[in-house]
Write a protein that holds these residues in place. Sequence first.
Motif, PDB file in Angstrom:
ATOM      1  N   ASP A   1     -13.387 -11.169 -19.460  1.00  0.00           N
ATOM      2  CA  ASP A   1     -12.625 -10.648 -20.604  1.00  0.00           C
ATOM      3  C   ASP A   1     -13.437  -9.722 -21.498  1.00  0.00           C
ATOM      4  O   ASP A   1     -12.873  -9.041 -22.334  1.00  0.00           O
ATOM      5  CB  ASP A   1     -12.114 -11.809 -21.473  1.00  0.00           C
ATOM      6  CG  ASP A   1     -13.258 -12.486 -22.214  1.00  0.00           C
ATOM      7  OD1 ASP A   1     -14.183 -12.982 -21.534  1.00  0.00           O
ATOM      8  OD2 ASP A   1     -13.254 -12.485 -23.454  1.00  0.00           O
TER       9      ASP A   1
ATOM     10  N   ASP B   1     -15.811 -18.171 -20.368  1.00  0.00           N
ATOM     11  CA  ASP B   1     -15.080 -18.312 -21.630  1.00  0.00           C
ATOM     12  C   ASP B   1     -14.084 -17.185 -21.869  1.00  0.00           C
ATOM     13  O   ASP B   1     -14.416 -16.010 -21.788  1.00  0.00           O
ATOM     14  CB  ASP B   1     -16.065 -18.449 -22.792  1.00  0.00           C
ATOM     15  CG  ASP B   1     -16.603 -19.872 -22.856  1.00  0.00           C
ATOM     16  OD1 ASP B   1     -15.776 -20.796 -22.813  1.00  0.00           O
ATOM     17  OD2 ASP B   1     -17.828 -20.054 -22.919  1.00  0.00           O
ATOM     18  N   ASN B   2     -12.888 -17.585 -22.160  1.00  0.00           N
ATOM     19  CA  ASN B   2     -11.738 -16.696 -22.316  1.00  0.00           C
ATOM     20  C   ASN B   2     -11.411 -15.951 -21.028  1.00  0.00           C
ATOM     21  O   ASN B   2     -10.739 -14.919 -21.035  1.00  0.00           O
ATOM     22  CB  ASN B   2     -11.896 -15.756 -23.514  1.00  0.00           C
ATOM     23  CG  ASN B   2     -11.751 -16.522 -24.819  1.00  0.00           C
ATOM     24  OD1 ASN B   2     -11.222 -17.633 -24.816  1.00  0.00           O
ATOM     25  ND2 ASN B   2     -12.204 -15.952 -25.903  1.00  0.00           N
ATOM     26  N   THR B   3     -11.886 -16.506 -19.895  1.00  0.00           N
ATOM     27  CA  THR B   3     -11.461 -16.026 -18.576  1.00  0.00           C
ATOM     28  C   THR B   3     -10.907 -17.229 -17.801  1.00  0.00           C
ATOM     29  O   THR B   3      -9.746 -17.226 -17.401  1.00  0.00           O
ATOM     30  CB  THR B   3     -12.621 -15.363 -17.827  1.00  0.00           C
ATOM     31  OG1 THR B   3     -13.076 -14.238 -18.588  1.00  0.00           O
ATOM     32  CG2 THR B   3     -12.178 -14.874 -16.447  1.00  0.00           C
TER      33      THR B   3
ATOM     34  N   ASP C   1     -18.931  -7.938 -19.407  1.00  0.00           N
ATOM     35  CA  ASP C   1     -18.400  -7.981 -18.043  1.00  0.00           C
ATOM     36  C   ASP C   1     -18.094  -6.590 -17.478  1.00  0.00           C
ATOM     37  O   ASP C   1     -18.419  -6.305 -16.325  1.00  0.00           O
ATOM     38  CB  ASP C   1     -17.123  -8.840 -17.997  1.00  0.00           C
ATOM     39  CG  ASP C   1     -17.377 -10.273 -18.447  1.00  0.00           C
ATOM     40  OD1 ASP C   1     -18.317 -10.887 -17.897  1.00  0.00           O
ATOM     41  OD2 ASP C   1     -16.674 -10.771 -19.334  1.00  0.00           O
TER      42      ASP C   1
ATOM     43  N   ASP D   1     -16.489 -14.781 -15.074  1.00  0.00           N
ATOM     44  CA  ASP D   1     -16.891 -15.198 -16.413  1.00  0.00           C
ATOM     45  C   ASP D   1     -16.195 -16.536 -16.700  1.00  0.00           C
ATOM     46  O   ASP D   1     -15.211 -16.866 -16.037  1.00  0.00           O
ATOM     47  CB  ASP D   1     -16.421 -14.120 -17.407  1.00  0.00           C
ATOM     48  CG  ASP D   1     -16.651 -14.524 -18.838  1.00  0.00           C
ATOM     49  OD1 ASP D   1     -17.781 -14.936 -19.162  1.00  0.00           O
ATOM     50  OD2 ASP D   1     -15.699 -14.422 -19.644  1.00  0.00           O
TER      51      ASP D   1
END
Length: 231
Positions: free
Chosen positions: A179, A10-12, A184, A8
């Motif tokens: 995340d 975003d925010n990963t 996910d 992933d």
Amino acid sequence: MIKAVFFDIDNTLLDFNKCAFTSMEKAFELRGMKSPARLQQVFVRINDCLWRRIEKGELTREGLQKIRFNLIFAELGIELDGIEFERDFQEALSISSEKVDGAEDILKYLSGKYRLFVTSNAPHSQQTNRLELAGLAKYFESIFTSGLIGHPKPSKDFFNGCMAFLPELSRQEIIIIGDSLTADIIGGAENGFKTCWFNYGKIVISEKLGLSKEPKPDYTVSSLGEIKNIL
Ligand SMILES: [Mg+2]
């Protein structure tokens, strides 16, 4: 045996919250204004809520862009045109590339051992551009976005679309790292993949998260470096 990783973004790999805040600050600056104090908190709550609806297929990304900032401004009591603000926000966001700690290091480590791909819910050119700017695009064989595939992650159509590009791989040979417990982890498991939850927000899974199913990640890490213990 794992042969490939679906990451992933975003925010990963990229810190979406940081990217979003600096982009909102820029859009406020263009209007000669300072960001209101509660902006971050209200943005995260409303934005997460809208993204859950996109994952369920109840809302489109275009739909989100029409309502997101109007909802946020209504709650903050600010009189601004949310659609115009969204345009400036998107422009700033498309060149924002704040990395999550350890992102480059873990990609360098994994790239010699596994085939690496991106799976992300966002416009294709925006995500490709942000990964390029962050210096991370070179680690990936392909970038699969909802924009490219034409369906949102975690729909069956999204993963079928990705797998159509990879006939030599089976789903059990692929691990999804991300995340989002919905897009996910629950989505990944339901579609036959191994999953690794990047618990970026340090959430306690037993807390009421408003999820319809219990997420059961194969692995959980709270920093990207911990992935080295698994892969
Ligand atoms: Mg994410």
